[in-house]
Design a protein around this motif. Structure first.
Motif, PDB file in Angstrom:
ATOM      1  N   LEU A   1       0.867  -1.189   0.000  1.00  0.00           N
ATOM      2  CA  LEU A   1       0.000   0.000   0.000  1.00  0.00           C
ATOM      3  C   LEU A   1       0.897   1.231   0.000  1.00  0.00           C
ATOM      4  N   ASN A   2       0.838   1.999  -1.065  1.00  0.00           N
ATOM      5  CA  ASN A   2       1.697   3.188  -1.144  1.00  0.00           C
ATOM      6  C   ASN A   2       1.070   4.214  -2.075  1.00  0.00           C
ATOM      7  N   SER A   3       1.828   5.261  -2.299  1.00  0.00           N
ATOM      8  CA  SER A   3       1.314   6.316  -3.183  1.00  0.00           C
ATOM      9  C   SER A   3       2.396   6.727  -4.159  1.00  0.00           C
ATOM     10  N   ASP A   4       3.079   5.730  -4.721  1.00  0.00           N
ATOM     11  CA  ASP A   4       4.114   6.032  -5.719  1.00  0.00           C
ATOM     12  C   ASP A   4       3.496   6.808  -6.880  1.00  0.00           C
ATOM     13  N   GLY A   5       4.200   7.831  -7.316  1.00  0.00           N
ATOM     14  CA  GLY A   5       3.715   8.635  -8.436  1.00  0.00           C
ATOM     15  C   GLY A   5       2.528   9.489  -8.071  1.00  0.00           C
ATOM     16  N   GLY A   6       2.254   9.615  -6.814  1.00  0.00           N
ATOM     17  CA  GLY A   6       1.157  10.479  -6.399  1.00  0.00           C
ATOM     18  C   GLY A   6      -0.197   9.831  -6.465  1.00  0.00           C
ATOM     19  N   VAL A   7      -0.246   8.501  -6.889  1.00  0.00           N
ATOM     20  CA  VAL A   7      -1.541   7.825  -6.971  1.00  0.00           C
ATOM     21  C   VAL A   7      -1.625   6.822  -5.821  1.00  0.00           C
ATOM     22  N   PRO A   8      -2.456   7.024  -4.828  1.00  0.00           N
ATOM     23  CA  PRO A   8      -2.536   6.063  -3.727  1.00  0.00           C
ATOM     24  C   PRO A   8      -3.220   4.773  -4.184  1.00  0.00           C
TER      25      PRO A   8
END
Lengths: 201, 119
Positions: free
Chosen positions: B101-108
């Motif tokens: 669960l992350n928000s790589d590239g600004g997309v959660p």
């Protein structure tokens, strides 16, 4: 061991799209299990050989002990184990190992060797089968017996099998007359010219 | 047979088809020849489906996770329609997927991949 002309040509090619596929036939009582060490089913000799995870070891033959061959078969689904346990380990069960070429599935096997089950063990992943030499008393000798008016192919690969090659008719009683009736007398497996008296080797 | 759920398409950029080459080669020899032969009669592929650039939404991730449980990870084969060619394959999970669960590239969202293999 001698190879057929087709097999010799195949083995001498520098490259080939044909695969040599080991086929293993396990005879446990009345049950015959036909497996192919391939990633899809194989149709050969009128039977479907089911794709199955199989590993065949190198055949051990050192001139001192009886030759043996190890086979490792998948036990993930416990299929073989159930057959083997039902037959109390299937001691002495006949196992025929054949090798066919995928480009020539209409021809007899390039290699065919008959063994007897000598030892079996199972774990979660594999069934380990050690094959030994078959009982010499059970070996037919000479390999073929020619009769005057009976087709030997009827007892080997059967009516419409690879050796017979007939394309019409439903049943055959193995006689030359029946073979003529099927329009296949050129491939009759008897020897009509043989004397009916005595045995000849 | 179970069918792979209809969720967001994997990243087009990272999608991979990996051929399983079973060709039998003799190897180099003093004779200078190399013999080659087919190992099996059928050519199989693996399919790498990444959701990294555009992670899965919570809803899609829950759907995928439920499906993974349905097929007991790599135990059961299922039908999967190729994300881009739309060809139907019978496959199973080759690698048990791991999602973060992350928000790589600004997309959660849930990023990760699955590796499928043809049966």
């Amino acid at each position: 061991m001698s190879l057929s002309v087709v097999a010799t040509l195949e083995k001498n090619r520098l490259s080939s799209p044909g695969a040599y596929i080991p086929l293993v036939e396990i005879q446990i009582g009345e049950t015959v299990i036909r497996l192919a060490a391939n990633n899809e089913d194989i149709e050969w000799d009128g039977h479907t050989w089911t794709r199955f995870p199989l590993d065949l070891d190198d055949r051990m033959e050192d001139g001192k002990e009886m030759p043996s061959l190890g086979i490792k078969a998948s036990n993930a689904l416990r299929i073989l184990q159930s057959y083997i346990e039902a037959a109390d380990g299937a001691p002495g069960a006949a196992v025929i190992v054949r090798v066919v070429n995928s480009l020539h599935l209409d021809l007899p096997a390039d290699i065919e060797e008959t063994y007897a089950n000598a030892k079996v063990s199972c774990d979660d992943q594999w069934v380990y089968i050690t094959l030994g030499a078959e009982n010499p008393v059970a070996i037919r000798f000479p390999t073929d017996r020619n009769l005057t008016d009976f087709c030997r192919f009827l007892l080997s690969t059967g009516f419409k099998g690879i050796e017979c090659g007939a394309t019409v008719g439903d049943v055959c009683d193995g006689t030359l007359e029946a073979c003529r009736g099927h329009g296949n007398s050129v491939r009759f497996g008897g020897e009509a010219g043989l004397s009916r008296r005595g045995y000849y080797v | 047979m179970p069918t792979f759920p209809s969720i967001q398409l994997p990243d087009a950029g990272g999608f991979k088809e990996i051929p399983i080459d079973t060709t039998i080669r003799s190897g180099a020899s003093a004779g200078g020849y190399v013999q080659t032969r087919a190992g099996h009669t059928r050519d199989l592929f693996q399919f790498y489906l990444p959701w990294e650039a555009l992670p899965l939404t919570d809803a899609d991730y829950i759907t995928l996770k439920a499906f993974i449980s349905t097929v007991r990870f790599g135990a059961v084969e299922f039908t999967w329609t190729h994300s881009f060619t739309h060809t139907e394959y019978t496959v199973r999970f080759r690698e048990v997927p791991e999602f973060r669960l992350n928000s790589d590239g600004g997309v959660p969202g849930w990023s990760g991949h699955v590796l499928l293999e043809e049966v």
